[in-house]
Design an enzyme around this catalytic site. Sequence first.
Site, PDB file in Angstrom:
ATOM      1  N   HIS A 103     -19.295  -5.900 -15.709  1.00 51.34           N
ATOM      2  CA  HIS A 103     -19.526  -5.677 -14.274  1.00 51.34           C
ATOM      3  C   HIS A 103     -20.142  -4.285 -14.170  1.00 51.34           C
ATOM      4  CE1 HIS A 103     -19.126  -6.346 -10.062  1.00 51.34           C
ATOM      5  NE2 HIS A 103     -18.198  -5.447  -9.865  1.00 51.34           N
TER       6      HIS A 103
ATOM      7  N   ASP B 137       0.853  -1.188   0.000  1.00 51.19           N
ATOM      8  CA  ASP B 137       0.000   0.000   0.000  1.00 51.19           C
ATOM      9  C   ASP B 137       0.889   1.238   0.000  1.00 51.19           C
ATOM     10  OD1 ASP B 137      -3.190   0.332   0.609  1.00 51.19           O
ATOM     11  OD2 ASP B 137      -2.083   2.107   1.250  1.00 51.19           O
TER      12      ASP B 137
ATOM     13  N   VAL C  29      -9.198  -6.235  -9.762  1.00 46.87           N
ATOM     14  CA  VAL C  29     -10.504  -6.048  -9.123  1.00 46.87           C
ATOM     15  C   VAL C  29     -10.883  -4.569  -9.017  1.00 46.87           C
ATOM     16  CG1 VAL C  29     -10.272  -8.189  -7.826  1.00 46.87           C
ATOM     17  CG2 VAL C  29      -9.649  -6.054  -6.736  1.00 46.87           C
TER      18      VAL C  29
ATOM     19  N   ARG D 104     -19.641   2.931 -11.255  1.00 43.47           N
ATOM     20  CA  ARG D 104     -18.270   2.426 -11.403  1.00 43.47           C
ATOM     21  C   ARG D 104     -17.499   3.267 -12.412  1.00 43.47           C
ATOM     22  NH1 ARG D 104     -21.386  -2.413 -10.890  1.00 43.47           N
ATOM     23  NH2 ARG D 104     -20.803  -3.580  -9.017  1.00 43.47           N
TER      24      ARG D 104
END
Length: 316
Positions: free
Chosen positions: A182, A34, A125, A95
């Site tokens: 998606h 991260d 993802v 999205r």
Amino acid sequence: MGKKVTVVGAGFYGSTTAQRLAEYDVFDTVVITDIVEGKPAGLALDLNQSRAIEGFETKVVGVTTGPNGEGYEAIEGSDVVVITAGLPRKPGMSRMDLLETNAKIVRQVSENVAKYAPSAVVIVVSNPLDEMTALAQLATQFPHQRVLGQAGMLDTARFSNFVAEALNVPVKTVKTLTLGSHGDTMVPVPSKSTVDGKPLREAMPAEQIEELVVKTRNGGAEVVALLKTGSAYYAPSAAAARMAKAVAEDSGEVMPVCAWVDGEYGISGVYLGVEAEIGAQGVKRVVETDLDADELAALNEAAEAVRAKQADVASM
């Protein structure tokens, strides 16, 4: 040499994915990275301290990464890299609203993955999923089969859950399928869905199936609206982790994923939600299933919708 998996991004999605992957105990090492200083190391320390309780030997390593690729040497030798990095949705956002911001993040991550883990299978993802999967392939320059996206597993799980709840039956007796994008052009496939082996269309009326299809399509937005800060991560991380496990074990399991389609269903040159056989090199093959005319038309519509957007990301 033992198996190694990297999860890029230590938010709720990334940290939960790392936890699931560690608890499977099929990898020697799980690396979590991260950009927030210390966060991945803290999560790794915490997860490692759960090993004696949960009974797994997988070692978790946490690394802070920098804007110029600092820290990425820790991912070297990864068999699988799961990219969760990017901003989550906020209430009212689609999205697609995340496209520009997350494109910069995913491109930078993908370039570092190509540099430090050139043999990895990449599972994307980050949202918008279909576009970010296409971008990751362009940025890594990996063969198409080694870059895939997680969406169909999650959308199918949501559909199955809604059917099980509506009929008050065990979720393990329900088999559903969703293909397409998606997002708005998601294609749930009632013709291939069953309850206790019987066709879904015999178990509930068409109007109710359509209601559940809409509910599935809006499944993520519903969670976002309720949470108010952040988006879903328990079900999505379960889906991504299962895909990574299938790669590590070269299982050949057939899963609905976002994969490169090249002639299947008469569709070519686009990343799209389809069923695929998953193994050590990513997608072994796309599995074509018999769709009825409406479902096939909807899949073609989804392909054209995402094709345009995927062309846009090439310049991002």
